[in-house]
Scaffold this active site. Structure first.
Site, PDB file in Angstrom:
ATOM      1  N   SER A   1      -7.153  -1.227  -6.419  1.00 32.30           N
ATOM      2  CA  SER A   1      -6.675  -1.533  -5.074  1.00 32.30           C
ATOM      3  C   SER A   1      -5.172  -1.744  -5.187  1.00 32.30           C
ATOM      4  O   SER A   1      -4.669  -2.083  -6.260  1.00 32.30           O
ATOM      5  CB  SER A   1      -7.344  -2.806  -4.544  1.00 32.30           C
ATOM      6  OG  SER A   1      -6.646  -3.331  -3.430  1.00 32.30           O
ATOM      7  N   THR A   2      -4.468  -1.542  -4.085  1.00 31.49           N
ATOM      8  CA  THR A   2      -3.059  -1.935  -4.085  1.00 31.49           C
ATOM      9  C   THR A   2      -2.920  -3.381  -4.533  1.00 31.49           C
ATOM     10  O   THR A   2      -1.951  -3.746  -5.214  1.00 31.49           O
ATOM     11  CB  THR A   2      -2.464  -1.764  -2.677  1.00 31.49           C
ATOM     12  OG1 THR A   2      -2.418  -0.371  -2.354  1.00 31.49           O
ATOM     13  CG2 THR A   2      -1.065  -2.355  -2.580  1.00 31.49           C
ATOM     14  N   ASN A   3      -3.906  -4.200  -4.183  1.00 30.78           N
ATOM     15  CA  ASN A   3      -3.799  -5.640  -4.390  1.00 30.78           C
ATOM     16  C   ASN A   3      -3.887  -6.074  -5.849  1.00 30.78           C
ATOM     17  O   ASN A   3      -3.613  -7.232  -6.164  1.00 30.78           O
ATOM     18  CB  ASN A   3      -4.859  -6.364  -3.563  1.00 30.78           C
ATOM     19  CG  ASN A   3      -4.764  -6.015  -2.096  1.00 30.78           C
ATOM     20  OD1 ASN A   3      -3.757  -5.481  -1.636  1.00 30.78           O
ATOM     21  ND2 ASN A   3      -5.819  -6.298  -1.345  1.00 30.78           N
TER      22      ASN A   3
ATOM     23  N   LYS B   1      51.356  -9.757  -5.119  1.00 32.18           N
ATOM     24  CA  LYS B   1      50.228 -10.690  -5.153  1.00 32.18           C
ATOM     25  C   LYS B   1      49.044 -10.056  -5.885  1.00 32.18           C
ATOM     26  O   LYS B   1      48.681  -8.916  -5.633  1.00 32.18           O
ATOM     27  CB  LYS B   1      49.810 -11.068  -3.732  1.00 32.18           C
ATOM     28  CG  LYS B   1      48.833 -12.231  -3.651  1.00 32.18           C
ATOM     29  CD  LYS B   1      48.663 -12.666  -2.183  1.00 32.18           C
ATOM     30  CE  LYS B   1      47.852 -13.950  -2.095  1.00 32.18           C
ATOM     31  NZ  LYS B   1      46.446 -13.738  -2.427  1.00 32.18           N
TER      32      LYS B   1
ATOM     33  N   THR C   1      38.534 -34.809 -12.762  1.00 32.72           N
ATOM     34  CA  THR C   1      37.333 -35.172 -12.018  1.00 32.72           C
ATOM     35  C   THR C   1      37.730 -35.355 -10.567  1.00 32.72           C
ATOM     36  O   THR C   1      38.781 -35.931 -10.272  1.00 32.72           O
ATOM     37  CB  THR C   1      36.706 -36.474 -12.558  1.00 32.72           C
ATOM     38  OG1 THR C   1      37.657 -37.533 -12.464  1.00 32.72           O
ATOM     39  CG2 THR C   1      36.267 -36.309 -14.011  1.00 32.72           C
TER      40      THR C   1
ATOM     41  N   THR D   1       0.824  -1.211   0.000  1.00 34.22           N
ATOM     42  CA  THR D   1       0.000   0.000   0.000  1.00 34.22           C
ATOM     43  C   THR D   1       0.857   1.260   0.000  1.00 34.22           C
ATOM     44  O   THR D   1       0.524   2.249  -0.670  1.00 34.22           O
ATOM     45  CB  THR D   1      -0.944   0.000   1.218  1.00 34.22           C
ATOM     46  OG1 THR D   1      -1.849  -1.105   1.095  1.00 34.22           O
ATOM     47  CG2 THR D   1      -1.740   1.288   1.300  1.00 34.22           C
TER      48      THR D   1
ATOM     49  N   SER E   1      47.236  -7.594  -2.108  1.00 36.71           N
ATOM     50  CA  SER E   1      47.545  -7.735  -0.691  1.00 36.71           C
ATOM     51  C   SER E   1      48.200  -6.478  -0.155  1.00 36.71           C
ATOM     52  O   SER E   1      48.978  -5.822  -0.852  1.00 36.71           O
ATOM     53  CB  SER E   1      48.481  -8.932  -0.472  1.00 36.71           C
ATOM     54  OG  SER E   1      48.890  -9.009   0.876  1.00 36.71           O
ATOM     55  N   SER E   2      47.894  -6.178   1.093  1.00 33.21           N
ATOM     56  CA  SER E   2      48.530  -5.044   1.761  1.00 33.21           C
ATOM     57  C   SER E   2      49.837  -5.444   2.420  1.00 33.21           C
ATOM     58  O   SER E   2      50.579  -4.581   2.893  1.00 33.21           O
ATOM     59  CB  SER E   2      47.576  -4.467   2.815  1.00 33.21           C
ATOM     60  OG  SER E   2      47.273  -5.456   3.793  1.00 33.21           O
TER      61      SER E   2
END
Length: 478
Positions: free
Chosen positions: A148-150, A333, A195, A109, A327-328
């Site tokens: 209607s909202t519905n 990397k 696999t 609504t 990477s920090s």
């Protein structure tokens, strides 16, 4: 609802059955929208986040106004003003006025009233009146007439999904073409298939990438047919529960016909309006298809991460484009950030599907009040999937290269190569060579050459990609 401008002129006062509130003077939404904003501070995602939903709402309101005008229920002046307002929303104007949270109580609504109020206030200005002067054109009496909202809200959701469907299909198709192109590019690159993460038998890298294209192509075909099958039947005209109360008996057919014309979508009236108002099965099935695509994308991205792993100590058969430092603390990397991000999008889409499923199950009797969550999750899944597929294609797939020498090296050193040699050297010899190779760490080809089981010319012929990657019947050696 009545509006009075405050002395400061920065707010206007609007009234509803619960009392009065001060609405920002420049806002095109009204008191009911403001109440919803104050009540539902939940996801932080407003309706405006999904433009196709806003357009769907505007098209529904336009179709309703057209039908009501044709039936003589709406004056020509009001119809013209509402039509102008809806046209502007369809063009993309005023979307920022759709401020209600996607998650809300009331079965939608608040969303419906957000649309009604915005359209009413745009229309009022077009008529030469001030925002909030609802005595001239009313959000409920005029914009929401015979609705209607519905029925208006679920119809707008379906329409919004249909309007955005081609963009989703285009993103998926472009990704499929990118995988297919890599399949052709890598068609000559021999590698080991695996696999259970163990060496199996040879294949080409091209076959691997073509399989990615094929599996996504299956989903593209299903999505092309699924949306028209599931989403084109609408319950507009059913009003509150599907009985059509407060609507002219001729209204439903007129409104749906106009909506189909306005939207360009093949919309039809639901055969059973009671069922169409209460059942969420179409959304469950459509979301399930989105989940299936997400699962496939995630599996593909898992494979890309594995195939590019290392690079020095992993499989390292392909190179993914470097997008950012990884990477920090570890210099040099670079991480597979694009596939990782797609994995996370897939997890979100899978979670969205579960939330949507529970919301669909949570309906009672003639209405499912959880439809706002259903709408939120399905629009979110589409948005995420489309962006993820575009990102994966642009920033990863098109830039993938093959490490051909590495692929060949792994084939030649794999114990799995004995499967290809088995018809030529016999099962007993193949088993013995495999055991020695495992125990000694030596290569299969090296041992075969050392024992003189096959000469180099025969080995070269056996190891030609076209002889190893497709059915080829060779009489077994006695």
């Amino acid at each position: 609802m009545i509006s009075v401008m405050s002395s400061a002129a920065s707010f206007r006062t609007e009234k509803d059955l619960l009392g009065v509130l001060e609405v920002p003077a420049q806002a095109y939404y009204g008191i009911q929208t403001l109440r919803a904003v104050n009540n539902f501070r939940l996801s932080g995602v407003p309706i405006s986040h999904y433009p196709k939903l806003v357009v769907g709402l505007a098209m529904v309101k336009q179709a309703a106004a057209d039908a009501n005008r044709e039936l003589g229920q709406l004056s020509e002046r009001k119809h013209a003003a509402i039509s102008e307002a809806c046209a502007r929303l369809i063009r993309g104007d005023f979307h920022e006025e759709f401020v209600v949270d996607m998650i809300q109580g009331g079965a939608g609504t608040s969303t419906n009233m957000n649309a009604n109020e915005v359209i009413a206030n745009i229309a009022l200005e077009a008529m030469g009146h001030q925002k909030g002067e609802y005595q001239y054109l009313h959000p409920n009496n005029d914009v929401n007439m015979a609705q209607s909202t519905n029925d208006a809200y679920p119809t707008a959701i379906r329409l919004g999904l249909l309007l955005g469907h081609d963009a989703l299909l285009a993103s998926l198709d472009s990704l499929i073409q990118a995988f297919a192109a890599k399949g052709a590019e890598f068609s000559h690159v021999l590698k080991m298939g695996r696999t259970q993460l163990q060496d199996a038998v040879p294949m080409t890298l091209g076959q691997e990438f073509r399989a990615f294209a094929t599996t996504l192509g299956e989903d593209l075909a299903r999505l092309k047919t699924l949306a028209p099958e599931l989403l084109t039947e609408v319950n507009l005209g059913g009003t509150a529960i599907g009985t059509g109360i407060n609507a002219d008996p001729r209204y439903q057919a007129l409104a749906v016909q106009r909506l189909a014309t306005i939207s360009g979508q093949p919309l039809v009236p639901a055969a059973d309006l009671i069922e169409a108002t209460s059942d969420m099965g179409a959304f469950v099935l459509f979301s399930g298809m989105l989940k299936r695509t997400a699962v496939k994308l995630s599996k593909i991205c898992n494979d890309l991460r594995l195939l590019s792993s290392g690079p020095r100590t992993g499989i390292n058969e392909i190179n993914l484009p470097a997008r950012q430092p990884g990477s920090s603390i570890m210099p040099g990397k670079v991480n597979p950030v694009i596939p990782e991000a797609v994995n996370q999008v897939a997890f979100q889409v899978i979670g969205n599907d579960l939330a949507l499923t529970m919301a669909a199950e949570g309906g009672q009797l003639q209405l499912n009040v959880m439809e706002p969550l259903i709408a939120f999750k399905i629009f979110d899944s589409i948005r995420l999937l489309q962006r993820a597929m575009d990102m994966l294609r642009e920033h990863c797939i098109v830039g993938i290269t093959a490490n051909e020498a590495r692929c060949r090296e792994l084939v030649e050193h794999s114990i799995g190569l004995v499967t290809a040699l088995n018809p030529y050297i016999g099962y007993e010899n193949a088993t013995r060579i495999a055991r020695i190779a495992l125990e000694s760490g030596r290569g299969v080809l090296e041992l075969v050459r050392e024992e003189g089981l096959l000469d180099d010319a025969m080995l070269d012929d056996i190891l030609r990609p076209e002889n190893m990657i497709a059915p080829r019947l060779v009489p077994l050696k006695a």
